[in-house]
Each structure stands twice: as C-alpha cells, then as structure tokens.
Design a protein around this motif. Structure first.
Motif, PDB file in Angstrom:
ATOM      1  N   ARG A 106      -0.009  10.916   4.778  1.00 37.86           N
ATOM      2  CA  ARG A 106      -0.532   9.939   5.912  1.00 37.86           C
ATOM      3  C   ARG A 106       0.392  10.379   6.968  1.00 37.86           C
ATOM      4  O   ARG A 106       1.576  10.276   6.871  1.00 37.86           O
ATOM      5  CB  ARG A 106      -0.027   8.517   5.368  1.00 37.86           C
ATOM      6  CG  ARG A 106      -0.269   7.471   6.348  1.00 37.86           C
ATOM      7  CD  ARG A 106       0.091   6.140   6.032  1.00 37.86           C
ATOM      8  NE  ARG A 106      -0.114   5.495   4.874  1.00 37.86           N
ATOM      9  CZ  ARG A 106       0.520   5.067   3.652  1.00 37.86           C
ATOM     10  NH1 ARG A 106       1.822   5.392   3.859  1.00 37.86           N
ATOM     11  NH2 ARG A 106       0.112   4.634   2.655  1.00 37.86           N
ATOM     12  N   TRP A 154       3.800  12.545   6.700  1.00 35.24           N
ATOM     13  CA  TRP A 154       4.237  12.164   5.378  1.00 35.24           C
ATOM     14  C   TRP A 154       3.435  12.653   4.246  1.00 35.24           C
ATOM     15  O   TRP A 154       2.361  12.407   4.416  1.00 35.24           O
ATOM     16  CB  TRP A 154       4.581  10.652   5.386  1.00 35.24           C
ATOM     17  CG  TRP A 154       5.446  10.167   6.682  1.00 35.24           C
ATOM     18  CD1 TRP A 154       5.063   9.411   7.567  1.00 35.24           C
ATOM     19  CD2 TRP A 154       7.030  10.638   7.092  1.00 35.24           C
ATOM     20  NE1 TRP A 154       5.874   9.116   8.727  1.00 35.24           N
ATOM     21  CE2 TRP A 154       7.225   9.843   8.103  1.00 35.24           C
ATOM     22  CE3 TRP A 154       7.761  11.390   6.551  1.00 35.24           C
ATOM     23  CZ2 TRP A 154       8.433  10.012   9.013  1.00 35.24           C
ATOM     24  CZ3 TRP A 154       9.181  11.605   7.139  1.00 35.24           C
ATOM     25  CH2 TRP A 154       9.248  10.872   8.587  1.00 35.24           C
ATOM     26  N   ILE A 213       2.779  11.481   0.532  1.00 39.07           N
ATOM     27  CA  ILE A 213       3.000   9.967  -0.064  1.00 39.07           C
ATOM     28  C   ILE A 213       2.566  10.198  -1.504  1.00 39.07           C
ATOM     29  O   ILE A 213       1.640  10.899  -1.852  1.00 39.07           O
ATOM     30  CB  ILE A 213       2.278   9.174   0.660  1.00 39.07           C
ATOM     31  CG1 ILE A 213       0.738   9.551   0.632  1.00 39.07           C
ATOM     32  CG2 ILE A 213       2.770   8.861   1.915  1.00 39.07           C
ATOM     33  CD1 ILE A 213       0.043   8.271   1.251  1.00 39.07           C
ATOM     34  N   GLY A 222       1.363   4.665  -2.217  1.00 39.26           N
ATOM     35  CA  GLY A 222       1.715   4.764  -0.539  1.00 39.26           C
ATOM     36  C   GLY A 222       2.926   5.105  -0.085  1.00 39.26           C
ATOM     37  O   GLY A 222       3.209   5.364   1.022  1.00 39.26           O
ATOM     38  N   ASP A 223       4.042   5.083  -1.091  1.00 39.06           N
ATOM     39  CA  ASP A 223       5.450   5.240  -0.767  1.00 39.06           C
ATOM     40  C   ASP A 223       5.502   6.806  -0.339  1.00 39.06           C
ATOM     41  O   ASP A 223       4.907   7.756  -1.003  1.00 39.06           O
ATOM     42  CB  ASP A 223       6.289   5.085  -2.256  1.00 39.06           C
ATOM     43  CG  ASP A 223       6.402   3.659  -2.337  1.00 39.06           C
ATOM     44  OD1 ASP A 223       6.167   2.677  -1.379  1.00 39.06           O
ATOM     45  OD2 ASP A 223       6.720   3.088  -3.330  1.00 39.06           O
ATOM     46  N   ARG A 224       6.452   7.153   0.439  1.00 38.25           N
ATOM     47  CA  ARG A 224       6.714   8.502   0.881  1.00 38.25           C
ATOM     48  C   ARG A 224       7.447   9.241  -0.320  1.00 38.25           C
ATOM     49  O   ARG A 224       8.327   8.652  -1.030  1.00 38.25           O
ATOM     50  CB  ARG A 224       7.952   8.401   2.127  1.00 38.25           C
ATOM     51  CG  ARG A 224       8.091   9.964   2.603  1.00 38.25           C
ATOM     52  CD  ARG A 224       9.151  10.137   3.352  1.00 38.25           C
ATOM     53  NE  ARG A 224       9.307  11.734   3.602  1.00 38.25           N
ATOM     54  CZ  ARG A 224      10.588  12.112   4.060  1.00 38.25           C
ATOM     55  NH1 ARG A 224      11.220  11.358   4.967  1.00 38.25           N
ATOM     56  NH2 ARG A 224      10.503  13.553   4.385  1.00 38.25           N
ATOM     57  N   ASP A 263      12.063   6.414   5.646  1.00 32.99           N
ATOM     58  CA  ASP A 263      11.098   5.905   4.715  1.00 32.99           C
ATOM     59  C   ASP A 263      10.104   5.032   5.969  1.00 32.99           C
ATOM     60  O   ASP A 263      10.455   4.002   6.495  1.00 32.99           O
ATOM     61  CB  ASP A 263      11.524   4.757   3.823  1.00 32.99           C
ATOM     62  CG  ASP A 263      10.555   4.120   3.010  1.00 32.99           C
ATOM     63  OD1 ASP A 263       9.362   4.319   3.468  1.00 32.99           O
ATOM     64  OD2 ASP A 263      10.746   3.228   2.144  1.00 32.99           O
ATOM     65  N   PRO A 264       8.803   5.574   6.016  1.00 28.26           N
ATOM     66  CA  PRO A 264       8.051   5.058   7.096  1.00 28.26           C
ATOM     67  C   PRO A 264       7.596   3.592   6.805  1.00 28.26           C
ATOM     68  O   PRO A 264       7.289   2.870   7.575  1.00 28.26           O
ATOM     69  CB  PRO A 264       6.677   5.910   7.098  1.00 28.26           C
ATOM     70  CG  PRO A 264       6.907   6.711   5.704  1.00 28.26           C
ATOM     71  CD  PRO A 264       8.006   6.887   5.500  1.00 28.26           C
ATOM     72  N   ARG A 265       7.810   3.143   5.692  1.00 27.32           N
ATOM     73  CA  ARG A 265       7.503   1.744   5.235  1.00 27.32           C
ATOM     74  C   ARG A 265       8.816   0.901   5.010  1.00 27.32           C
ATOM     75  O   ARG A 265       8.752  -0.356   4.755  1.00 27.32           O
ATOM     76  CB  ARG A 265       6.706   1.735   4.042  1.00 27.32           C
ATOM     77  CG  ARG A 265       5.424   2.608   4.013  1.00 27.32           C
ATOM     78  CD  ARG A 265       4.764   2.393   2.796  1.00 27.32           C
ATOM     79  NE  ARG A 265       3.925   1.369   2.365  1.00 27.32           N
ATOM     80  CZ  ARG A 265       3.346   1.134   1.183  1.00 27.32           C
ATOM     81  NH1 ARG A 265       3.473   1.964   0.038  1.00 27.32           N
ATOM     82  NH2 ARG A 265       2.594   0.063   1.256  1.00 27.32           N
ATOM     83  N   SER A 266       9.812   1.300   5.447  1.00 32.48           N
ATOM     84  CA  SER A 266      10.991   0.737   5.258  1.00 32.48           C
ATOM     85  C   SER A 266      11.191  -0.459   6.299  1.00 32.48           C
ATOM     86  O   SER A 266      10.741  -0.400   7.419  1.00 32.48           O
ATOM     87  CB  SER A 266      12.396   1.487   5.398  1.00 32.48           C
ATOM     88  OG  SER A 266      13.620   0.986   5.375  1.00 32.48           O
ATOM     89  N   LYS A 267      11.880  -1.697   5.861  1.00 24.35           N
ATOM     90  CA  LYS A 267      11.947  -2.967   6.811  1.00 24.35           C
ATOM     91  C   LYS A 267      13.475  -2.848   6.943  1.00 24.35           C
ATOM     92  O   LYS A 267      14.104  -3.711   7.785  1.00 24.35           O
ATOM     93  CB  LYS A 267      11.787  -4.092   6.029  1.00 24.35           C
ATOM     94  CG  LYS A 267      10.225  -4.128   6.160  1.00 24.35           C
ATOM     95  CD  LYS A 267       9.723  -5.510   5.362  1.00 24.35           C
ATOM     96  CE  LYS A 267       8.430  -5.624   5.183  1.00 24.35           C
ATOM     97  NZ  LYS A 267       7.774  -6.943   4.542  1.00 24.35           N
TER      98      LYS A 267
END
Length: 525
Positions: free
Chosen positions: A24, A27, A29, A34-36, A386-390
């Motif tokens: 993605r 990255w 994944i 969908g996690d890196r 982490d592209p999905r990290s908050k």
C-alpha cells in the motif's frame, strides 16, 4: 544474556505477522489486516554449490533458531536457474562429490545427515521449512543461471541473452519455483533477477523481460511479492522517471536496490575525501538513483536487499560507509536485507571452505563474528513508522557509529540500546531539543563535559543546529562563541558529552563520526 533473549522474544511477539503480504503506497503490509510489515532480513547464499551455506558446520535447526533470535524476520535465500532446469534430480551427496567437496559432505553427514540423500531442490525446501518453523519468512532470490560466484560484467550471467542467461529457461525456472511454494505462505516473495549488469544491458529489454518475468511468477503464485531490480548491479532506476513501470500484477510489486562502500568504485573516495562530504554526496546519489521510488505522487515500496561490509572492523571504507548508510535506512525506515549471514562457503573462486568476512557468523558458524556490528542494527530492526498509528510523532536521538540511542536515566543523558530510547521533540535550527512530556531540554555545559538536562531552554547552550557543512553534527554555542557538538565514545563513558566540533573540509581526513547524531522520527509504541 537472559534480558537480551527476553527482549528479542518480546520483539517477535509483537512483530510477527501473517502472510501473504501486499503493498500500500510505499509500505509492505499484512494482506489480512492491513498492518505494516517491516522486512528485516539477512542474506543466506547458496548459488555456487546450489546448497545453502553452513550446513556442514552446524545443525540446520540451530542456524534457523539463531536467525530468529538475532532479530531477523526473514531471509533472502539465493538459488540458481540450472538448479531447477538441469540439476533438479541431483542429490546433495552426489553434487558435493562431483565438486570434490568431501570435507563439506562429511560435515553435512555429521550435522545434518537427513540432507545428504535429498535432491538439491528438496534440501533447499528443508531449509525453508526449518526457518519457517521459527517464524522467519523467506525471499527466494534468483541470483544466477549457471551456478557460480556472482558477479562481474562478463560472467555470462548478467543480462538476458548472455551466454548462461537464456530468457526462456529463466521463465521456466521462475514458474517452477513459484508453483513449488504456492502453498507455503512463509515464502512471501520472489525476485526476478539479482544485479542485472554487463555490456548487453539496456532499458528496452529490461521493460520487456521484467514484465514477462513478473507475470510468470504472478500466474504461478499470486500470493508472493515480486521483487524488481534495476540496472548496473541494482544501483539505478533513473529511467523510470520518464517511463514508469506498469506490470498489472496488483499490489504485489516491490523495487529492490543494493549499495556497498565499493559500489561504482566509491571505496577509494571513502578513503580520500572527508567522510562528511562523502556521506552527503553518496546519499544524494542514492536518492537520485533509487530514493525517488518511495517518494512523490505515486510512491512504491523500496527494499534494500543487499548492503553490508567487512565485520572484522578494520576496513575503514566499510566502517565509514555503514555508519552513513545505516543512518539513511533509519531516517527513511526502509526494509532491508544484510549481506550476509554466512560465515564461510563450501566453495568460492576455486577455494574450499573460505571465510566470508562480511558474514554475521564466524567461520565455524558458532559465535557472531563481531557482536558490536549486530548492535549497530538494533534501531533499524525496529518498525519506526506505522502508517496507521495514532501515536503522535516523536524523535529518537540516534548515534549511528555505535548503534546506540539517547536515554535519560537518573537525570543523565546516556547512550544505551535503542529498544527503550527516550522521546524528544525539536522545532528546527536554533531551537531546543526537549525531552518529550517535560519542560527539560539538552544543554551543553562545556568542552569535554557531559550534556545536561535543564530548564534553561532559552540560552545559547540549549539552542541546537547542524554544524556548518555537516548533516549529522548537532551543535550549540558556549559563552565564548565556540561550537560544541554532541559526542559519544563508548570506550570512555556511557554518558553523552559535548566537544569542540570537528567539521572537516572536503579533503580533510579527520573522522568526526563520534559526533554524528541523527534525530530519527517515529510514531511507534
């Protein structure tokens, strides 16, 4: 030792991922979540003898376990086209006897007796099953067609149409290997070809055969990632700036690139130019040739499938190069594969049992050749972005020469392992470097003195900027107008200090790498 093992096991408990993998943006994944997935790999060579090295020195399961405990989540396992098209029914014992490698065969019969009677392709599968049982993924790398040591411009293995590089035989082999491991998901990637090179190389044939090879692999095994190498020993993709590659294999394409101190003859420059100047120019060159691939409007994953250096520690060019290049890997949080795992070879350049000084293992495949070298890898073994990290971005203060990171302990700033590094913030040139979540900042106290943590964040001693003509040296100014750079010497103290900045001109051979620090961005717990 128990603490180290516990740390590694914790690392793998949180870093293991299911396969197959996909892509993605820039990255790689986990396709199911969908996690890196950051690939942290070691190369395990076996294209000369067509058998992974070291099986005459150590039990296979011991090697596999050590790969996992060293923090690697994958291996790049080399293979030769002829292994599948011309030697598929040859046994390990027969092949080693044909090469007069009687000592290697005796070692295999002692340490891995179950392998001697297997065919070469079945022995490779046994290696893959072993590492997979330890949670280690596998990249199958097509190194050569005719088994031989790789590489030079005129070895006949460099480009489609060369003496030993029949394109159609190559396609048959890719299809055979892809089908063979279709149901073994821990085999998560296949390369098209290692280090394309030589006088025949050209862009027209590159586009044609890359497309043919990628589609051949994808038809036979749609689960695996397809790794695409560039030209000139996998150093150059600049031609893609004017004509992008479109393969039609979905989100399964990853670009791969290589870099060494000796790439393009640069090892001489590492010894004759300022290391600051050389590092800056090498990184600019790498960015121009391959770095653009993971930037811009249409970024794609870039996987550095080979880099490394002599691990004995006395090769100055390699030492300078590695400190510079590992910093670039950390700054961009790239996927990578170290050359190499093997400490020796069955056969290389006509010699039996030669040592591999680039190898993590020593020649007996027991202890690490240089534990300090492995320490240098600890930060880049972490997933930093982490592209999905908050989690809000923070900075890690990294010392690439040692591999250590800054950590505040008992109100001292120490260089320690990077697993639990302190978090910092920095607004840019001339501003304080603050300990995140506090009102404390780094403050220089004098030449040769430990850096302090204070609340006096508006003074000149707490204002940090890059020293002139340096990408790495963070400097403040003392009351006398002297530039003081952060510095760390692991043989002197664990504490980080400041000293007068060493900023060499282009032809000055002073080594300032003890003063190299890099603020590395992360958003990972």
């Amino acid at each position: 030792m128990q603490t180290l093992v516990a740390t590694v096991l914790i690392f793998f408990a949180v870093s293991s991922h299911a396969v197959p993998l996909s892509t993605r943006s820039r990255w790689i994944i986990d396709e199911s979540t969908g996690d890196r997935v950051k690939l942290v790999c070691a190369n395990w060579e076996g294209h000369v003898s067509m058998l992974p090295e070291g099986l005459s020195k150590s039990p296979l399961d011991d090697i596999s376990r050590h790969i996992s405990l060293l923090g690697f989540n994958c291996i790049r396992l080399t293979w030769a086209v002829y292994m599948y098209t011309r030697h598929a029914h040859v046994t390990v014992a027969q092949h080693l006897q044909d090469l007069n490698l009687t000592d290697a065969l005796a070692g295999i019969q002692r340490h891995n007796p179950h392998l001697a009677s297997l065919t070469l392709v079945d022995a490779q599968k046994a290696v893959i099953e072993s590492v997979a049982s330890h949670g280690v993924m596998v990249i199958l790398d097509c190194q050569v067609s005719k088994p031989m040591w790789c590489c030079n411009d005129n070895d006949g293995n460099g480009f489609w149409g060369d003496a030993y590089f029949d394109p159609h035989e190559w396609l048959r082999a890719l299809s055979t290997v892809a089908k063979r491991y279709k149901d073994m998901h821990m085999v998560m990637a296949m390369s098209l070809r290692n280090e394309l090179r030589g006088p025949r190389q050209n862009e027209t044939l590159w586009y044609h055969w890359v497309e043919e090879g990628a589609k051949t692999i994808h038809r036979a095994n749609p689960n695996v990632l397809v790794l695409v190498s560039g030209l000139n020993y996998d150093l150059d993709f600049r031609f893609l700036k004017t004509k992008p590659l479109k393969l039609g294999i979905g989100k399964k394409m990853v670009y791969e690139a290589h870099q060494y101190a000796f790439s393009d003859g640069q090892d001489v420059l590492w010894l004759t130019k300022s290391v600051n100047w050389m590092c800056k120019n090498m990184i600019q060159d790498v960015e121009d040739r391959v770095g653009f691939l993971f930037r811009g409007r249409h970024p794609a994953p870039l996987f550095i499938t080979e880099f490394g250096g002599e691990q004995i520690g006395d090769n100055t060019a390699d030492n300078y190069f590695l400190t510079c290049y590992i910093s670039w890997l950390a700054e961009n949080d790239l996927d990578w594969a170290l050359w190499a795992l093997q400490g020796s070879y069955y056969l290389r350049d006509g010699k039996h049992d030669p040592e591999e000084t680039y190898g993590l293992f020593n020649s007996s495949w027991g202890p690490l050749r240089n534990p300090q070298f492995h320490t240098k890898l600890q930060l880049i073994q972490r997933t930093l972005i982490d592209p999905r990290s908050k989690v809000k971005n923070y900075l890690i203060l990294y010392h690439p020469q040692s591999g250590y990171c800054a950590k505040v302990a008992e109100n001292e700033v120490r260089a320690t392992d990077c697993w639990d590094a302190s978090q910092w913030s920095y607004e840019g040139e001339g501003t304080p470097i603050r300990l995140k979540g506090t009102d404390l900042c780094l403050t220089a106290t004098g030449d040769g003195l430990p850096v302090a943590l204070t609340r006096e964040c508006l003074t000149g001693q707490s204002a940090w900027e890059l020293a002139q003509n340096s990408q790495f040296q963070l400097a403040s100014r003392d009351d006398y107008g002297n530039d003081l750079c952060l510095e760390f010497n692991p043989y002197y103290s664990k504490r980080i200090q400041t000293s007068k900045c060493i900023v060499p001109e282009e032809d000055d051979l002073q080594n300032p790498q003890g003063q190299w620090f890099k603020l590395i961005q992360s958003n990972k717990h």
